[in-house]
Design a protein around this motif. Structure first.
Motif, PDB file in Angstrom:
ATOM      1  N   THR A   1      43.921 -15.237 -11.219  1.00  0.00           N
ATOM      2  CA  THR A   1      45.302 -14.822 -10.967  1.00  0.00           C
ATOM      3  C   THR A   1      45.967 -14.386 -12.267  1.00  0.00           C
ATOM      4  OG1 THR A   1      46.080 -17.113 -11.232  1.00  0.00           O
ATOM      5  CG2 THR A   1      45.596 -16.362  -8.984  1.00  0.00           C
ATOM      6  N   ILE A   2      47.047 -13.638 -12.118  1.00  0.00           N
ATOM      7  CA  ILE A   2      47.923 -13.306 -13.241  1.00  0.00           C
ATOM      8  C   ILE A   2      49.196 -14.114 -13.034  1.00  0.00           C
ATOM      9  CG2 ILE A   2      49.225 -11.508 -14.415  1.00  0.00           C
ATOM     10  CD1 ILE A   2      47.112  -9.514 -13.478  1.00  0.00           C
ATOM     11  N   ASP A   3      49.503 -14.966 -13.995  1.00  0.00           N
ATOM     12  CA  ASP A   3      50.617 -15.909 -13.863  1.00  0.00           C
ATOM     13  C   ASP A   3      51.613 -15.752 -14.996  1.00  0.00           C
ATOM     14  OD1 ASP A   3      48.639 -16.786 -12.167  1.00  0.00           O
ATOM     15  OD2 ASP A   3      48.593 -18.845 -12.923  1.00  0.00           O
ATOM     16  N   GLY A   4      52.842 -16.108 -14.694  1.00  0.00           N
ATOM     17  CA  GLY A   4      53.845 -16.285 -15.720  1.00  0.00           C
ATOM     18  C   GLY A   4      53.950 -17.764 -16.041  1.00  0.00           C
ATOM     19  N   ASN A   5      54.378 -18.072 -17.250  1.00  0.00           N
ATOM     20  CA  ASN A   5      54.594 -19.458 -17.697  1.00  0.00           C
ATOM     21  C   ASN A   5      53.348 -20.323 -17.553  1.00  0.00           C
ATOM     22  OD1 ASN A   5      56.125 -21.468 -18.879  1.00  0.00           O
ATOM     23  ND2 ASN A   5      56.980 -22.194 -16.933  1.00  0.00           N
ATOM     24  N   THR A   6      52.215 -19.800 -18.005  1.00  0.00           N
ATOM     25  CA  THR A   6      50.972 -20.566 -17.993  1.00  0.00           C
ATOM     26  C   THR A   6      50.351 -20.529 -19.383  1.00  0.00           C
ATOM     27  OG1 THR A   6      48.906 -20.918 -16.770  1.00  0.00           O
ATOM     28  CG2 THR A   6      49.463 -18.636 -17.329  1.00  0.00           C
ATOM     29  N   GLY A   7      49.239 -21.232 -19.544  1.00  0.00           N
ATOM     30  CA  GLY A   7      48.580 -21.250 -20.839  1.00  0.00           C
ATOM     31  C   GLY A   7      47.343 -22.114 -20.813  1.00  0.00           C
ATOM     32  N   THR A   8      46.556 -22.043 -21.866  1.00  0.00           N
ATOM     33  CA  THR A   8      45.332 -22.836 -21.921  1.00  0.00           C
ATOM     34  C   THR A   8      45.621 -24.316 -22.115  1.00  0.00           C
ATOM     35  OG1 THR A   8      45.168 -22.389 -24.298  1.00  0.00           O
ATOM     36  CG2 THR A   8      43.963 -20.919 -22.815  1.00  0.00           C
ATOM     37  N   GLY A   9      46.763 -24.630 -22.700  1.00  0.00           N
ATOM     38  CA  GLY A   9      47.120 -26.029 -22.920  1.00  0.00           C
ATOM     39  C   GLY A   9      47.911 -26.645 -21.790  1.00  0.00           C
TER      40      GLY A   9
ATOM     41  N   GLY B   1      54.086 -21.135 -21.079  1.00  0.00           N
ATOM     42  CA  GLY B   1      54.934 -20.237 -21.857  1.00  0.00           C
ATOM     43  C   GLY B   1      54.455 -18.814 -22.043  1.00  0.00           C
ATOM     44  N   ALA B   2      53.427 -18.401 -21.288  1.00  0.00           N
ATOM     45  CA  ALA B   2      52.897 -17.047 -21.489  1.00  0.00           C
ATOM     46  C   ALA B   2      52.500 -16.421 -20.154  1.00  0.00           C
ATOM     47  CB  ALA B   2      51.686 -17.088 -22.410  1.00  0.00           C
ATOM     48  N   VAL B   3      52.395 -15.090 -20.159  1.00  0.00           N
ATOM     49  CA  VAL B   3      51.822 -14.367 -19.027  1.00  0.00           C
ATOM     50  C   VAL B   3      50.341 -14.206 -19.342  1.00  0.00           C
ATOM     51  CG1 VAL B   3      51.823 -12.262 -17.642  1.00  0.00           C
ATOM     52  CG2 VAL B   3      53.970 -13.129 -18.607  1.00  0.00           C
ATOM     53  N   MET B   4      49.500 -14.767 -18.484  1.00  0.00           N
ATOM     54  CA  MET B   4      48.071 -14.765 -18.754  1.00  0.00           C
ATOM     55  C   MET B   4      47.275 -14.558 -17.471  1.00  0.00           C
ATOM     56  SD  MET B   4      47.616 -17.944 -21.442  1.00  0.00           S
ATOM     57  CE  MET B   4      45.897 -17.536 -21.724  1.00  0.00           C
TER      58      MET B   4
ATOM     59  N   ILE C   1      51.310  -3.454  -7.412  1.00  0.00           N
ATOM     60  CA  ILE C   1      51.916  -4.709  -7.849  1.00  0.00           C
ATOM     61  C   ILE C   1      51.097  -5.300  -8.993  1.00  0.00           C
ATOM     62  CG2 ILE C   1      52.464  -7.071  -7.177  1.00  0.00           C
ATOM     63  CD1 ILE C   1      54.399  -5.074  -6.009  1.00  0.00           C
ATOM     64  N   LEU C   2      49.777  -5.296  -8.829  1.00  0.00           N
ATOM     65  CA  LEU C   2      48.904  -5.825  -9.873  1.00  0.00           C
ATOM     66  C   LEU C   2      49.021  -5.021 -11.168  1.00  0.00           C
ATOM     67  CD1 LEU C   2      45.786  -6.685  -7.707  1.00  0.00           C
ATOM     68  CD2 LEU C   2      46.985  -8.284  -9.222  1.00  0.00           C
ATOM     69  N   ALA C   3      49.210  -3.725 -11.058  1.00  0.00           N
ATOM     70  CA  ALA C   3      49.348  -2.889 -12.254  1.00  0.00           C
ATOM     71  C   ALA C   3      50.578  -3.299 -13.062  1.00  0.00           C
ATOM     72  CB  ALA C   3      49.431  -1.418 -11.858  1.00  0.00           C
ATOM     73  N   VAL C   4      51.671  -3.599 -12.376  1.00  0.00           N
ATOM     74  CA  VAL C   4      52.877  -4.054 -13.071  1.00  0.00           C
ATOM     75  C   VAL C   4      52.613  -5.392 -13.747  1.00  0.00           C
ATOM     76  CG1 VAL C   4      55.278  -4.779 -12.797  1.00  0.00           C
ATOM     77  CG2 VAL C   4      54.437  -2.798 -11.538  1.00  0.00           C
ATOM     78  N   ALA C   5      51.979  -6.313 -13.027  1.00  0.00           N
ATOM     79  CA  ALA C   5      51.686  -7.635 -13.577  1.00  0.00           C
ATOM     80  C   ALA C   5      50.759  -7.536 -14.789  1.00  0.00           C
ATOM     81  CB  ALA C   5      51.062  -8.522 -12.506  1.00  0.00           C
ATOM     82  N   ARG C   6      49.731  -6.693 -14.698  1.00  0.00           N
ATOM     83  CA  ARG C   6      48.798  -6.543 -15.823  1.00  0.00           C
ATOM     84  C   ARG C   6      49.505  -6.007 -17.066  1.00  0.00           C
ATOM     85  NH1 ARG C   6      45.093  -3.871 -11.577  1.00  0.00           N
ATOM     86  NH2 ARG C   6      43.742  -5.587 -10.901  1.00  0.00           N
ATOM     87  N   GLY C   7      50.500  -5.193 -16.846  1.00  0.00           N
ATOM     88  CA  GLY C   7      51.243  -4.635 -17.967  1.00  0.00           C
ATOM     89  C   GLY C   7      52.046  -5.673 -18.742  1.00  0.00           C
ATOM     90  N   GLU C   8      52.193  -6.865 -18.165  1.00  0.00           N
ATOM     91  CA  GLU C   8      52.958  -7.933 -18.818  1.00  0.00           C
ATOM     92  C   GLU C   8      52.079  -8.963 -19.510  1.00  0.00           C
ATOM     93  OE1 GLU C   8      56.451  -7.791 -18.878  1.00  0.00           O
ATOM     94  OE2 GLU C   8      55.829  -5.817 -18.135  1.00  0.00           O
ATOM     95  N   LEU C   9      50.761  -8.837 -19.385  1.00  0.00           N
ATOM     96  CA  LEU C   9      49.859  -9.794 -20.016  1.00  0.00           C
ATOM     97  C   LEU C   9      50.139  -9.910 -21.513  1.00  0.00           C
ATOM     98  CD1 LEU C   9      46.513  -8.832 -18.216  1.00  0.00           C
ATOM     99  CD2 LEU C   9      47.759 -11.000 -17.977  1.00  0.00           C
TER     100      LEU C   9
END
Length: 217
Positions: free
Chosen positions: A118-126, A132-135, A6-14
């Motif tokens: 964590t690896i998140d969707g729709n997150t960001g430093t601001g 708005g990003a996968v980070m 699962i993590l491998a799929v998520a990392r591929g979207e970073l």
């Protein structure tokens, strides 16, 4: 399905971002709603995780095989399985405003007892919950409001017969290169944590052999 897959799929979207910025127009929403959407009504941190589990062929581990893009609904669905000893692959819920409700969700990659990555969707430093990003994000535990652990398989159970036989052959070759065994060798193996020393003359199961091989590495 293992947590690492699962993590491998998520990392591929970073690095994936919505386009244009601030629109919530992103492929995870398109897959979820089966059409292109945009606007403030479509935050996608939860839709991102739904997509990840679906891409990995493990949709049933996310929301019982159904869909939700609403963090509180996902947390409530798994309320009997909440955990605090966070591990890679756990689903982690956050609130960054000091409240107790689930306002954001991510996939645990690591935990050191104080901070969680964590690896998140729709997150960001601001904007942690609508960036708005996968980070990959590292945050203090004070922001965690809940978590659950999908029913993953253990990594070792996914060994193929070919992999098992290769490991066993390599281990036997190493053993053959050692001096003739004696009870002292059993004592050494016990001291090294490879075996508990019981049943020295009995046969070992495949699981026991694999465990001993991994411990000897």
């Amino acid at each position: 399905m293992t947590a690492e897959r699962i993590l491998a799929v998520a990392r591929g979207e970073l690095g994936v971002t919505e386009s244009p910025a601030g629109s919530n127009r992103v492929k995870y929403n398109t897959a979820y709603y089966r059409r292109e959407v945009s606007g403030s009504a479509y935050p996608w941190c939860c839709a991102f995780l739904w997509w990840v589990f679906r891409q990995a062929g493990a949709a049933e581990l996310f929301f019982g095989g159904s869909q939700t893009a609403y963090c509180p609904a996902l947390l409530d669905f798994h309320k009997k399985q909440r955990v605090t000893d966070y591990r890679p692959g756990d689903i982690i819920f956050f609130n960054f405003n000091g409240r107790g409700n689930a306002a954001h969700v991510g996939l645990c990659e690591s935990w050191d007892g104080r901070c969680i990555t964590t690896i998140d969707g729709n997150t960001g430093t601001g904007n942690e919950a609508n960036g708005g990003a996968v980070m990959r994000r590292t945050r203090d535990k004070k922001y965690i409001v809940g978590a659950y652990r999908p029913a993953y398989k253990e990594e070792d159970t996914d060994l193929t017969q070919e992999q098992f036989e290769a490991m066993l052959t390599a281990w036997l070759l190493r053993q053959a290169a050692q001096p003739a065994s004696s009870w002292s060798r059993m004592a050494e193996a016990k001291a090294a944590g490879i075996t508990d020393g019981t049943r020295p003359g009995s046969f070992a199961t495949r699981e026991e052999v694999a465990t001993m091989i991994m411990a000897a590495r």
